[in-house]
Design a protein around this motif. Structure first.
Motif, mmCIF file in Angstrom:
data_model
loop_
_atom_site.group_PDB
_atom_site.id
_atom_site.type_symbol
_atom_site.label_atom_id
_atom_site.label_comp_id
_atom_site.label_asym_id
_atom_site.label_seq_id
_atom_site.Cartn_x
_atom_site.Cartn_y
_atom_site.Cartn_z
ATOM 1 N N LEU A 1 0.846 -1.198 0.000
ATOM 2 C CA LEU A 1 0.000 0.000 0.000
ATOM 3 C C LEU A 1 0.881 1.248 0.000
ATOM 4 C CD1 LEU A 1 -2.904 -0.983 2.451
ATOM 5 C CD2 LEU A 1 -2.842 -1.148 -0.024
ATOM 6 N N ARG B 1 5.375 3.336 2.576
ATOM 7 C CA ARG B 1 4.300 2.347 2.553
ATOM 8 C C ARG B 1 3.340 2.634 3.702
ATOM 9 N NH1 ARG B 1 8.476 -0.084 5.521
ATOM 10 N NH2 ARG B 1 7.695 -1.171 7.372
ATOM 11 N N LYS B 2 2.058 2.349 3.455
ATOM 12 C CA LYS B 2 1.060 2.517 4.513
ATOM 13 C C LYS B 2 1.051 1.297 5.417
ATOM 14 C CE LYS B 2 -0.701 6.484 3.328
ATOM 15 N NZ LYS B 2 -0.478 7.639 4.188
ATOM 16 N N ARG B 3 1.415 0.160 4.842
ATOM 17 C CA ARG B 3 1.371 -1.078 5.604
ATOM 18 C C ARG B 3 2.677 -1.209 6.380
ATOM 19 N NH1 ARG B 3 -1.049 -6.331 2.499
ATOM 20 N NH2 ARG B 3 -1.923 -7.266 4.358
ATOM 21 N N ARG B 4 2.643 -0.818 7.658
ATOM 22 C CA ARG B 4 3.882 -0.803 8.432
ATOM 23 C C ARG B 4 4.447 -2.214 8.598
ATOM 24 N NH1 ARG B 4 5.474 3.407 6.987
ATOM 25 N NH2 ARG B 4 7.301 3.018 8.257
ATOM 26 N N LYS B 5 3.529 -3.177 8.884
ATOM 27 C CA LYS B 5 3.987 -4.539 9.139
ATOM 28 C C LYS B 5 4.136 -5.266 7.800
ATOM 29 C CE LYS B 5 2.985 -8.390 12.126
ATOM 30 N NZ LYS B 5 1.917 -9.210 12.641
ATOM 31 N N TRP C 1 -9.039 4.530 -5.123
ATOM 32 C CA TRP C 1 -9.002 4.224 -3.694
ATOM 33 C C TRP C 1 -7.639 4.576 -3.101
ATOM 34 C CZ3 TRP C 1 -6.014 0.822 -0.726
ATOM 35 C CH2 TRP C 1 -6.464 0.604 0.575
ATOM 36 N N PRO D 1 -5.548 4.341 0.980
ATOM 37 C CA PRO D 1 -5.698 3.802 2.338
ATOM 38 C C PRO D 1 -6.379 4.785 3.292
ATOM 39 C CG PRO D 1 -3.517 3.331 1.483
ATOM 40 C CD PRO D 1 -4.154 4.244 0.505
ATOM 41 N N LEU E 1 -4.676 -3.355 10.652
ATOM 42 C CA LEU E 1 -3.671 -3.639 9.611
ATOM 43 C C LEU E 1 -2.334 -2.946 9.881
ATOM 44 C CD1 LEU E 1 -5.908 -3.398 6.428
ATOM 45 C CD2 LEU E 1 -4.735 -5.431 7.242
ATOM 46 N N LEU F 1 -1.599 0.194 9.857
ATOM 47 C CA LEU F 1 -1.284 1.163 8.803
ATOM 48 C C LEU F 1 -0.728 2.437 9.406
ATOM 49 C CD1 LEU F 1 -3.908 1.059 5.975
ATOM 50 C CD2 LEU F 1 -2.086 -0.499 6.519
ATOM 51 N N ALA F 2 0.118 3.079 8.626
ATOM 52 C CA ALA F 2 0.704 4.341 9.105
ATOM 53 C C ALA F 2 -0.346 5.441 9.019
ATOM 54 C CB ALA F 2 1.883 4.691 8.227
#
Lengths: 444, 104
Positions: free
Chosen positions: A213, A277-281, B88, B90, B101, B103-104
């Motif tokens: 992401l 990235r938005k998905r840290r993990k 779309w 996040p 999830l 997410l940051a």
């Protein structure tokens, strides 16, 4: 948007993995380089098992599934995909048998190399037609940047198999030409640099933002990779012609500088994507991919150092091994670890989505176990590269045994995921869900 | 739209929480993939997107959304429109899903 599952992608992947295991077994047993010379027929068997059997079949299978994602259009001429696979498999068997004949391992009067020179180009041409027609379907819109990388990759594939076919005819004595010096460098640069690496970079520009992401807009650095990369490929192609014409020899160094510039900009892009990235993990596929990227940049550092110190010939085997196994195989295996469960999920649960509760794609894998195998794999590649650089064949065989075990275990993990064995409810799937076949397409 | 229809739209939204994006493991509602739900004369109109344009799961997701919306009592038909305007991001996710999830 008209895209769906590519029916034969799993068959391409399966065949590719069989050839990868075969190549790893050869290396662990000391078959081919470094036990014998780089140009020995045994080394040709090994190199083509890796580059055609493993890497090219993997790339073809991946493109058949992901080019529709890159351009948001359905795959064209899908009926050519199975004939292409059959041509590639039979052509590769002929090629390897032809090299074994040259090595004196088998006795035969069959025209194996001419058969390979027909079947392999035919198979690749069919793949090129399918992928190129799918890309062409984007008109009148402009191709997105990742798809443009793939288009150049396809052109390089065509150059690679055309020269490869000429080589096969020369080696079988049907063509009285000596292409070894000039033709070989273009064959390798177009194959490993253009087809495999350029295409992998293009696909990575789509997969990385998708899986992490991360922002996926076209960036200036990505366009710089594209421009420098194309110019580098053109200079690589021009360099042998320049040598033949007795020129000043500027195209070779220019190609190297441009390739390094492309690598630098690609590095900027990778750091940007991972940082933003938005998905840290991170999931295991993206963590393991870091090993592949490190190997890619290590190749980029080692090549100029070797060239400047006049040791290129001594270290070319180590750099080629690192490019093939650290970068391309590392990236391939890490992404297979995500793609195979994803395709499996869609095949199994796609039809019941929204009607019945379904697991997640991540429920199909056991990352804790697989993490060990990827660590073992990259450790083996690092040791193997060092062993080749320091010319210690015994250590290289040991390192190859390590990577063989790691790849075998990763393949077992892929089979476990395809068989849904990590799911607690594997024996009681929701009504309407269909258990996928191991590698053949589901019946329609 | 009448009060009764608003309730039906709420029921459709609840039904869509059953549809999980396989990759992220969250419902299409929590991910913010559903842009609009309206109900008129027992027909549900759903406007949706996917996280990635051209994703192989697109057709399955669209069909799943249609089937889940149609399963709501009082809905005679469901029409699903796929759009990428806007695309779309996040930021469209609900906070709970974002935190699940990491997410940051």
């Amino acid at each position: 948007m008209g895209t769906a599952l590519s029916r034969w992608t799993m068959a391409y992947f399966t065949a590719a993995l069989v050839f990868l295991m075969a190549a790893q077994t050869m290396m662990a047993m000391g078959y081919g380089y470094p036990t014998v010379a780089v140009e020995a027929p045994e080394t040709l068997v090994l190199v083509h098992t890796v580059t055609i059997g493993w890497l090219s079949l993997l790339m073809c299978g991946a493109l058949l599934q992901f080019v529709p994602v890159l351009v948001a259009k359905p795959l064209q001429s899908e009926k050519l995909v199975l004939p292409a696979l059959l041509c590639l498999l039979s052509g590769l068997v002929c090629l390897l048998a032809g090299f074994l004949h040259l090595a004196g391992a088998i006795e035969t009067d069959l025209p194996l190399l001419p058969a390979a020179a027909t079947l392999l180009p035919a198979g690749f041409l069919l793949v090129v037609i399918v992928v190129a027609r799918t890309l062409w379907n984007v008109r009148p819109a402009r191709l997105p940047l990742p798809a443009r990388f793939v288009a150049i990759g396809l052109a390089c594939l065509a150059v690679t198999f055309a020269i490869g076919a000429l080589f096969a005819l020369v080696l079988s004595g049907l063509l009285p030409l000596d292409l070894r010096t000039e033709g070989l460098s273009i064959h390798i640069a177009a194959g490993v640099g253009g087809w495999l690496t350029f295409t992998a970079i293009g696909v990575s520009y789509r997969l990385l933002p998708m899986f992490m992401l991360a922002p996926d807009e076209e960036r200036a650095a990505s366009r710089a990779v594209w421009r420098c990369g194309i110019l580098a490929l053109l200079c690589f192609a021009a360099a042998p012609l320049e040598r033949l014409a007795g020129g000043f020899g500027i195209f070779g160094p220019a190609a190297a500088v441009l390739a390094l510039a492309a690598l630098y900009f690609y590095g900027l892009d990778l750091v940007f994507l991972y940082r933003n990235r938005k998905r840290r993990k991170l999931e295991l596929n993206m963590k393991a991919a870091i090993g592949a990227f490190v190997a890619f940049f290590a190749c980029g550092l080692l090549l100029p150092v070797a060239a400047l110190t006049g040791t290129l010939e001594m270290y070319s085997g180590a750099v080629f091994y690192l490019a093939a196994f650290g970068w391309l195989t590392g990236l391939g295996l890490s992404q297979l670890y995500k793609i195979v469960p994803f395709l499996t999920w869609l095949e199994c649960f796609g039809a019941v989505m929204g009607r019945k509760p379904t697991p997640r794609v991540q429920d199909l894998v056991a990352e804790r176990r697989a993490r060990l195998w990827f660590a073992l794999y990259f450790t083996g590649v690092a040791i193997g590269t060092g062993a080749l650089a320091c010319a210690v064949p015994g250590l290289f065989r040991l390192a190859s045994a390590m990577t063989l075990v790691a790849i075998g275990a990763i393949i077992v993990e892929l089979v476990v995921s395809r068989r849904l064995l990590n799911l607690p409810e594997r024996d009681s799937l929701p009504e309407g869900a269909s258990r996928p076949r191991l590698f053949l397409p589901s019946a329609r | 739209m009448t009060t009764g229809n608003e309730t039906l739209a709420d029921a459709v939204e609840r039904a869509l929480t059953m549809v999980i994006d396989p990759e992220l493991g969250e419902s299409v509602i929590d991910l913010g993939l559903i842009y609009e739900i309206t109900v008129e004369d027992g027909v549900a109109y759903v406007e949706m997107t996917t996280t990635t344009r051209g994703c192989p799961a697109t057709a399955y997701l669209k069909e799943a959304v249609q089937s889940a919306a149609w399963s709501v009592p009082g809905i005679h038909y469901a029409e699903v429109k796929l759009t990428y305007e806007p695309s779309w991001s996040p930021g469209m996710m609900k906070d709970a899903a974002r935190s699940r999830l990491h997410l940051a």
